[in-house]
Design a protein around this motif. Structure first.
Motif, PDB file in Angstrom:
ATOM      1  N   ARG A   1       0.858  -0.967   0.210  1.00 30.08           N
ATOM      2  CA  ARG A   1       0.359  -0.258   0.029  1.00 30.08           C
ATOM      3  C   ARG A   1       0.653   1.926  -0.125  1.00 30.08           C
ATOM      4  O   ARG A   1       1.928   1.401   1.029  1.00 30.08           O
ATOM      5  CB  ARG A   1      -0.826  -0.047   1.374  1.00 30.08           C
ATOM      6  N   LEU A   2       1.213   2.573  -0.996  1.00 32.92           N
ATOM      7  CA  LEU A   2       0.866   2.980  -1.140  1.00 32.92           C
ATOM      8  C   LEU A   2       0.816   4.211  -0.831  1.00 32.92           C
ATOM      9  O   LEU A   2       0.105   5.141  -1.303  1.00 32.92           O
ATOM     10  CB  LEU A   2       1.789   3.506  -2.419  1.00 32.92           C
ATOM     11  N   GLU A   3       0.897   5.144   0.875  1.00 34.71           N
ATOM     12  CA  GLU A   3       0.297   5.906   1.336  1.00 34.71           C
ATOM     13  C   GLU A   3       1.411   7.257   1.219  1.00 34.71           C
ATOM     14  O   GLU A   3       2.299   7.499   1.544  1.00 34.71           O
ATOM     15  CB  GLU A   3       0.024   5.597   2.449  1.00 34.71           C
ATOM     16  N   SER A   4      -0.283   8.545   0.773  1.00 35.48           N
ATOM     17  CA  SER A   4       1.113   9.418   0.366  1.00 35.48           C
ATOM     18  C   SER A   4       1.946   9.581  -0.210  1.00 35.48           C
ATOM     19  O   SER A   4       3.283  10.084   0.137  1.00 35.48           O
ATOM     20  CB  SER A   4       1.493  10.069   1.798  1.00 35.48           C
ATOM     21  N   PRO A   5       1.662   9.327  -1.540  1.00 33.26           N
ATOM     22  CA  PRO A   5       3.163   9.367  -1.995  1.00 33.26           C
ATOM     23  C   PRO A   5       4.078   9.864  -2.629  1.00 33.26           C
ATOM     24  O   PRO A   5       3.500  11.369  -2.712  1.00 33.26           O
ATOM     25  CB  PRO A   5       2.052   8.594  -3.530  1.00 33.26           C
ATOM     26  N   ALA A   6       4.641  10.762  -2.598  1.00 28.91           N
ATOM     27  CA  ALA A   6       6.092  12.098  -2.797  1.00 28.91           C
ATOM     28  C   ALA A   6       5.647  12.101  -4.436  1.00 28.91           C
ATOM     29  O   ALA A   6       5.336  11.164  -5.232  1.00 28.91           O
ATOM     30  CB  ALA A   6       7.580  11.597  -2.463  1.00 28.91           C
TER      31      ALA A   6
ATOM     32  N   ARG B   1      11.195  -0.582  -9.525  1.00 25.99           N
ATOM     33  CA  ARG B   1      10.698   0.523  -9.723  1.00 25.99           C
ATOM     34  C   ARG B   1       9.591   0.117  -9.394  1.00 25.99           C
ATOM     35  O   ARG B   1       8.508  -1.603  -9.876  1.00 25.99           O
ATOM     36  CB  ARG B   1      11.328   0.307 -10.953  1.00 25.99           C
ATOM     37  N   PHE B   2       8.314   0.553 -10.042  1.00 21.69           N
ATOM     38  CA  PHE B   2       6.921   0.542 -10.351  1.00 21.69           C
ATOM     39  C   PHE B   2       6.379  -0.413 -11.624  1.00 21.69           C
ATOM     40  O   PHE B   2       6.988  -0.459 -12.626  1.00 21.69           O
ATOM     41  CB  PHE B   2       5.680   1.945  -9.922  1.00 21.69           C
ATOM     42  N   ALA B   3       6.030  -2.081 -11.358  1.00 23.56           N
ATOM     43  CA  ALA B   3       5.193  -2.452 -12.122  1.00 23.56           C
ATOM     44  C   ALA B   3       3.663  -2.732 -12.407  1.00 23.56           C
ATOM     45  O   ALA B   3       3.854  -2.834 -13.656  1.00 23.56           O
ATOM     46  CB  ALA B   3       6.122  -4.271 -11.752  1.00 23.56           C
ATOM     47  N   ALA B   4       3.118  -2.259 -11.968  1.00 21.29           N
ATOM     48  CA  ALA B   4       1.760  -2.495 -11.896  1.00 21.29           C
ATOM     49  C   ALA B   4       0.564  -1.628 -10.429  1.00 21.29           C
ATOM     50  O   ALA B   4       1.766  -1.644  -9.768  1.00 21.29           O
ATOM     51  CB  ALA B   4       1.718  -4.364 -11.804  1.00 21.29           C
ATOM     52  N   PHE B   5      -0.175  -0.920 -10.928  1.00 24.33           N
ATOM     53  CA  PHE B   5      -0.585  -0.595  -9.088  1.00 24.33           C
ATOM     54  C   PHE B   5      -1.848  -0.084  -9.680  1.00 24.33           C
ATOM     55  O   PHE B   5      -2.365  -0.321 -10.688  1.00 24.33           O
ATOM     56  CB  PHE B   5      -0.438   1.186  -9.886  1.00 24.33           C
ATOM     57  N   ALA B   6      -2.749  -0.260  -8.304  1.00 21.58           N
ATOM     58  CA  ALA B   6      -4.849  -0.312  -8.644  1.00 21.58           C
ATOM     59  C   ALA B   6      -4.757   1.173  -7.511  1.00 21.58           C
ATOM     60  O   ALA B   6      -4.184   0.826  -6.341  1.00 21.58           O
ATOM     61  CB  ALA B   6      -4.709  -1.366  -8.050  1.00 21.58           C
TER      62      ALA B   6
ATOM     63  N   VAL C   1       0.430  -0.832  -5.268  1.00 22.31           N
ATOM     64  CA  VAL C   1       1.373  -1.289  -6.086  1.00 22.31           C
ATOM     65  C   VAL C   1       1.987  -2.634  -5.297  1.00 22.31           C
ATOM     66  O   VAL C   1       2.248  -3.388  -5.231  1.00 22.31           O
ATOM     67  CB  VAL C   1       2.786   0.113  -6.030  1.00 22.31           C
ATOM     68  N   ILE C   2       2.680  -2.971  -7.148  1.00 28.41           N
ATOM     69  CA  ILE C   2       3.613  -4.101  -6.550  1.00 28.41           C
ATOM     70  C   ILE C   2       5.113  -3.005  -7.992  1.00 28.41           C
ATOM     71  O   ILE C   2       5.161  -3.169  -9.073  1.00 28.41           O
ATOM     72  CB  ILE C   2       3.402  -4.686  -7.810  1.00 28.41           C
TER      73      ILE C   2
END
Length: 146
Positions: free
Chosen positions: A4-9, A63-68, A56-57
């Motif tokens: 889980r990506l919280e508060s992305p920079a 590096r990001f490979a996928a996100f939802a 994200v995965i």
């Protein structure tokens, strides 16, 4: 591994937006170039930070490979980097979000045959259709549910 990506920079938002654009260019051949530019700004400035939860995965190089992104039981976005398509990342994200986050609905562009087929294989069924997308553009939307 799903994270889980919280508060992305800002740099993370830029990387996710670039992944989004690469994915869209690989799968949304019905969009005009000006539509991609319009949606790119919307994704970067509103959609990514506006969803309730972002997952994200990452690949082996972090590096990001996928996100939802999800909101109130809706899968609002699912994108896989072009070089990572066909490796099960989209399925992994959807299965996780259905099992652990209560996702039961998704909207998909009717013209995106790859996505409509993917969601059908995941068990989603069409429950209704809109003639235009939420921004009023002439891209019909299928509303799917489990």
């Amino acid at each position: 591994m799903i994270e889980r990506l919280e508060s992305p920079a800002p740099a993370e938002l830029d990387a996710l937006t670039a992944l989004w654009e690469g994915s869209v260019r690989a799968t949304h051949d019905f969009l005009a170039p000006e539509d991609i530019a319009f949606f790119r700004r919307m994704v970067r400035e509103e959609a990514l930070s506006g969803v309730e939860e972002l997952y994200v995965i990452r690949d082996s190089e972090n590096r990001f490979a996928a996100f939802a992104g999800i909101e109130a039981g809706n899968l609002e976005m699912l994108f896989v980097a072009p070089g990572k398509r066909g490796k099960g990342l989209g399925r992994e994200l959807v299965e996780y979000l259905v099992a652990h986050r209560g996702v039961r609905r998704v909207d998909v562009n009717e013209q995106n045959a790859q996505a409509t087929g993917f969601y059908a294989r995941m068990g989603f069924r069409v429950v209704s259709r809109s003639d235009t997308d939420p921004s009023g553009r002439p891209y019909p939307i299928l509303h799917l549910s489990l």
